[in-house]
Design a protein around this motif. Structure first.
Motif, PDB file in Angstrom:
ATOM      1  N   VAL A  63       0.847  -1.185   0.000  1.00 49.94           N
ATOM      2  CA  VAL A  63       0.000   0.000   0.000  1.00 49.94           C
ATOM      3  C   VAL A  63       0.884   1.237   0.000  1.00 49.94           C
ATOM      4  CG1 VAL A  63      -0.194   0.171   2.532  1.00 49.94           C
ATOM      5  CG2 VAL A  63      -1.996   1.137   1.067  1.00 49.94           C
ATOM      6  N   MET A  64       0.442   2.248  -0.728  1.00 52.18           N
ATOM      7  CA  MET A  64       1.127   3.532  -0.710  1.00 52.18           C
ATOM      8  C   MET A  64       0.762   4.269   0.582  1.00 52.18           C
ATOM      9  SD  MET A  64       0.929   7.024  -1.100  1.00 52.18           S
ATOM     10  CE  MET A  64      -0.637   7.388  -1.825  1.00 52.18           C
ATOM     11  N   VAL A  65       1.772   4.748   1.309  1.00 53.39           N
ATOM     12  CA  VAL A  65       1.564   5.432   2.586  1.00 53.39           C
ATOM     13  C   VAL A  65       2.329   6.750   2.573  1.00 53.39           C
ATOM     14  CG1 VAL A  65       1.917   5.318   5.076  1.00 53.39           C
ATOM     15  CG2 VAL A  65       1.227   3.277   3.839  1.00 53.39           C
ATOM     16  N   ALA A  66       1.691   7.803   3.094  1.00 54.98           N
ATOM     17  CA  ALA A  66       2.328   9.117   3.040  1.00 54.98           C
ATOM     18  C   ALA A  66       1.683  10.071   4.032  1.00 54.98           C
ATOM     19  CB  ALA A  66       2.185   9.707   1.641  1.00 54.98           C
ATOM     20  N   TYR A  67       2.354  11.191   4.241  1.00 51.89           N
ATOM     21  CA  TYR A  67       1.706  12.362   4.812  1.00 51.89           C
ATOM     22  C   TYR A  67       1.143  13.178   3.667  1.00 51.89           C
ATOM     23  CZ  TYR A  67       2.851  12.465   9.820  1.00 51.89           C
ATOM     24  OH  TYR A  67       2.888  12.226  11.165  1.00 51.89           O
ATOM     25  N   LEU A  68      -0.044  13.703   3.841  1.00 52.84           N
ATOM     26  CA  LEU A  68      -0.650  14.602   2.863  1.00 52.84           C
ATOM     27  C   LEU A  68      -0.892  15.936   3.548  1.00 52.84           C
ATOM     28  CD1 LEU A  68      -2.160  14.689  -0.038  1.00 52.84           C
ATOM     29  CD2 LEU A  68      -4.226  14.585   1.353  1.00 52.84           C
ATOM     30  N   GLY A  69      -0.382  17.011   2.956  1.00 54.23           N
ATOM     31  CA  GLY A  69      -0.639  18.316   3.551  1.00 54.23           C
ATOM     32  C   GLY A  69       0.512  19.271   3.369  1.00 54.23           C
ATOM     33  N   ALA A  70       0.496  20.337   4.140  1.00 57.10           N
ATOM     34  CA  ALA A  70       1.481  21.402   4.021  1.00 57.10           C
ATOM     35  C   ALA A  70       2.770  21.028   4.743  1.00 57.10           C
ATOM     36  CB  ALA A  70       0.922  22.702   4.605  1.00 57.10           C
ATOM     37  N   PRO A  71       3.919  21.043   4.057  1.00 57.26           N
ATOM     38  CA  PRO A  71       5.180  20.657   4.677  1.00 57.26           C
ATOM     39  C   PRO A  71       5.498  21.423   5.962  1.00 57.26           C
ATOM     40  CG  PRO A  71       5.459  20.768   2.315  1.00 57.26           C
ATOM     41  CD  PRO A  71       4.067  21.282   2.611  1.00 57.26           C
ATOM     42  N   GLN A  72       5.228  22.725   5.983  1.00 61.33           N
ATOM     43  CA  GLN A  72       5.540  23.506   7.175  1.00 61.33           C
ATOM     44  C   GLN A  72       4.742  23.014   8.375  1.00 61.33           C
ATOM     45  OE1 GLN A  72       7.912  25.570   7.523  1.00 61.33           O
ATOM     46  NE2 GLN A  72       8.297  26.768   5.691  1.00 61.33           N
ATOM     47  N   ALA A  73       3.488  22.577   8.142  1.00 63.56           N
ATOM     48  CA  ALA A  73       2.648  22.113   9.244  1.00 63.56           C
ATOM     49  C   ALA A  73       3.134  20.788   9.804  1.00 63.56           C
ATOM     50  CB  ALA A  73       1.203  21.980   8.764  1.00 63.56           C
ATOM     51  N   ILE A  74       3.748  19.966   8.948  1.00 56.87           N
ATOM     52  CA  ILE A  74       4.184  18.632   9.361  1.00 56.87           C
ATOM     53  C   ILE A  74       5.458  18.689  10.204  1.00 56.87           C
ATOM     54  CG2 ILE A  74       4.843  16.339   8.481  1.00 56.87           C
ATOM     55  CD1 ILE A  74       3.221  16.988   5.952  1.00 56.87           C
ATOM     56  N   ASN A  75       6.157  19.814  10.193  1.00 62.54           N
ATOM     57  CA  ASN A  75       7.442  19.915  10.892  1.00 62.54           C
ATOM     58  C   ASN A  75       7.376  19.546  12.365  1.00 62.54           C
ATOM     59  OD1 ASN A  75       8.715  20.728   8.560  1.00 62.54           O
ATOM     60  ND2 ASN A  75       8.800  22.894   9.085  1.00 62.54           N
ATOM     61  N   SER A  76       6.214  19.678  12.995  1.00 59.12           N
ATOM     62  CA  SER A  76       6.097  19.443  14.429  1.00 59.12           C
ATOM     63  C   SER A  76       5.898  17.974  14.791  1.00 59.12           C
ATOM     64  CB  SER A  76       4.922  20.254  14.997  1.00 59.12           C
ATOM     65  OG  SER A  76       3.705  19.848  14.388  1.00 59.12           O
ATOM     66  N   ALA A  77       5.659  17.103  13.818  1.00 60.18           N
ATOM     67  CA  ALA A  77       5.359  15.693  14.109  1.00 60.18           C
ATOM     68  C   ALA A  77       6.610  14.961  14.578  1.00 60.18           C
ATOM     69  CB  ALA A  77       4.780  15.016  12.874  1.00 60.18           C
ATOM     70  N   ALA A  78       6.503  14.267  15.723  1.00 60.61           N
ATOM     71  CA  ALA A  78       7.612  13.472  16.254  1.00 60.61           C
ATOM     72  C   ALA A  78       7.486  12.003  15.863  1.00 60.61           C
ATOM     73  CB  ALA A  78       7.683  13.605  17.769  1.00 60.61           C
ATOM     74  N   TYR A  79       6.255  11.540  15.741  1.00 62.80           N
ATOM     75  CA  TYR A  79       5.993  10.157  15.341  1.00 62.80           C
ATOM     76  C   TYR A  79       4.936  10.170  14.236  1.00 62.80           C
ATOM     77  CZ  TYR A  79       8.351   8.945  19.727  1.00 62.80           C
ATOM     78  OH  TYR A  79       9.270   8.823  20.734  1.00 62.80           O
ATOM     79  N   PRO A  80       5.007   9.231  13.312  1.00 62.73           N
ATOM     80  CA  PRO A  80       4.072   9.226  12.177  1.00 62.73           C
ATOM     81  C   PRO A  80       2.729   8.584  12.540  1.00 62.73           C
ATOM     82  CG  PRO A  80       5.611   7.415  11.935  1.00 62.73           C
ATOM     83  CD  PRO A  80       6.035   8.180  13.173  1.00 62.73           C
ATOM     84  N   PHE A  81       2.057   9.140  13.556  1.00 59.23           N
ATOM     85  CA  PHE A  81       0.809   8.540  14.036  1.00 59.23           C
ATOM     86  C   PHE A  81      -0.228   8.402  12.920  1.00 59.23           C
ATOM     87  CE2 PHE A  81       2.325  10.582  18.095  1.00 59.23           C
ATOM     88  CZ  PHE A  81       2.550   9.405  18.792  1.00 59.23           C
ATOM     89  N   GLY A  82      -0.444   9.469  12.157  1.00 58.41           N
ATOM     90  CA  GLY A  82      -1.460   9.444  11.106  1.00 58.41           C
ATOM     91  C   GLY A  82      -1.200   8.384  10.050  1.00 58.41           C
ATOM     92  N   PRO A  83       0.000   8.373   9.416  1.00 62.97           N
ATOM     93  CA  PRO A  83       0.279   7.337   8.416  1.00 62.97           C
ATOM     94  C   PRO A  83       0.237   5.923   8.981  1.00 62.97           C
ATOM     95  CG  PRO A  83       1.808   9.169   8.174  1.00 62.97           C
ATOM     96  CD  PRO A  83       1.051   9.413   9.443  1.00 62.97           C
TER      97      PRO A  83
END
Length: 403
Positions: A63-83
């Motif tokens: 399966v293709m897995v990714a973050y979708l959204g604005a790169p600047q907003a993703i900067n705060s993520a410590a763990y890839p909970f959503g994906p």
């Protein structure tokens, strides 16, 4: 041949991924933030991941897995909970059908895309396939080879960092996957549905996406662009060892080791501004480089799409061809669009007065040839004011100046 990717490999992987991401694919900052937490502990039970070539991915579905959204907003993520939660939802759906999820595939080349795929695989005990859907980063789903291959878009899960899960159920007409025309519609509709979702306060401009479940024979059909994780890892290692010190050496490396005919499309200049506006899950803006009286402007929507030279009437680079920055002097040489600007809107001080050069090379054949991907790029370029035909960078006049 399959190999083990270790924690220490994430830094060269994300650097190489950022270079091949054409200004997008997530920021180096966000990828580093996630990579820094890849340790055996409460969240991860392993600190290695298996990377498998396409022809060896035969043990189950992918399966293709990714973050979708604005790169600047993703900067705060410590763990890839959503994906991770999105992939877990797919895994559970497949298990209910007596099928096994064995692999994840990055959506595109990019720092974040590669790191997220590795970390999701580590968390769920899966392997990563050494391929992606574009060989560069792209702003929208129809530009990926999974869409062009007419892979079934169901199921598709979008999950926030807080665990809010949205299943997007767009059913093709007439057949399981829909024909080529309908697949274009499906990818576009899914994209149009997702952008307002990630813009909701619950999502905060980004979410984890799992989409395009593929059986082994479908993986082979959907991933004609292969070896891209290894390509990024090896370039990152060479850069990290200080073996590439200037633009000429980088271009020579790309020709000799990656079979990429890259060229300088700007003279040595100085970064004078980088403006960004985050909206509907995109970082939209322009980067301006000054070289004497000459001005180079890169227009991007997460990813770099058009490059202009103030002395020429036509663009010097058009997507899907790739555009990358190389910053000379001491310090980090690779930057994405999102890494050029700090949260306060000021230019990244790490660049300062160091020389900046634009490098470009033709897109991979799978997204350059007439079809869904190229058509999707042209629609986006039209919306940015370019109404002419696609002209590959390889056929444009070479302008370069060695360091």
């Amino acid at each position: 041949m399959a190999y083990e990717l270790r924690r220490d490999d994430l830094e060269p992987l994300l650097l190489g991924g950022a270079f091949f991401g054409s200004g997008g694919g997530g920021t180096i900052e966000s990828a580093r933030h996630l990579a820094a937490h890849f340790n055996i502990g409460d969240y991860y039970s392993v600190d290695t991941v298996k990377v498998v070539p396409v022809d060896e991915a035969l043990e189950g579905d992918a399966v293709m897995v990714a973050y979708l959204g604005a790169p600047q907003a993703i900067n705060s993520a410590a763990y890839p909970f959503g994906p991770v939660q999105a992939a877990l939802a797919v895994q559970e759906r497949l298990a209910s059908q007596s099928r096994k999820l064995a692999y994840v595939v990055p959506p595109e080349s990019g720092a974040l895309g590669f790191v997220v795929a590795v970390l999701v695989a580590a968390k769920l005990g899966l392997a990563v396939i050494d391929a992606d859907g574009a060989g560069r980063a792209v702003p929208s789903l129809p530009m990926l080879t999974f869409a062009a291959a007419e892979i079934n878009p169901r199921p598709a899960f979008l999950v926030s960092q807080n665990g809010l899960s949205v299943e997007l159920d767009v059913k093709p007409r007439n057949s399981k996957n829909g024909d080529a025309t309908h697949q274009r519609d499906v990818s576009t509709i899914v994209e149009q549905m997702m952008r307002p979702v990630v813009a909701d306060p619950e999502f905060g401009q980004f979410g984890g996406l799992a989409m395009w479940v593929m059986a082994p024979d479908e993986v082979a059909r959907a991933t004609p662009i292969r070896g891209t994780i290894t390509r990024a890892l090896e370039l990152g290692r060479v850069i990290g060892r200080g073996q590439i010190r200037n633009v000429t050496e980088l271009i020579d490396y790309l020709a000799e080791c990656c079979n990429i005919n890259a060229r300088m499309v700007s003279r040595l200049g100085r970064l004078v501004s980088a403006k960004v506006d985050t909206t509907s899950g995109f970082d939209v803006g322009k980067v301006i480089i000054q070289s004497g009286e000459q001005t180079y402007t890169v227009i991007y929507q997460n990813e770099s799409l058009i490059a202009w030279d103030s002395e020429r009437a036509q663009p010097i680079v058009l997507a899907p061809d790739s555009i990358a920055y190389f910053v000379g002097g001491n310090g980090q040489s690779i930057f994405s669009n999102g890494d050029l600007v700090q949260e306060n809107g000021r230019l990244n001080p790490e660049i300062g007065e160091r020389p900046v050069t634009l490098i470009a090379w033709p897109a991979m054949t799978a997204i350059q040839k007439p079809g869904l991907a190229l058509d999707s790029f042209m629609v986006l370029l039209n919306s940015l004011g370019y109404l002419g035909p696609y002209v590959a960078v390889s056929s444009s006049r070479k302008e370069s100046e060695s360091e």
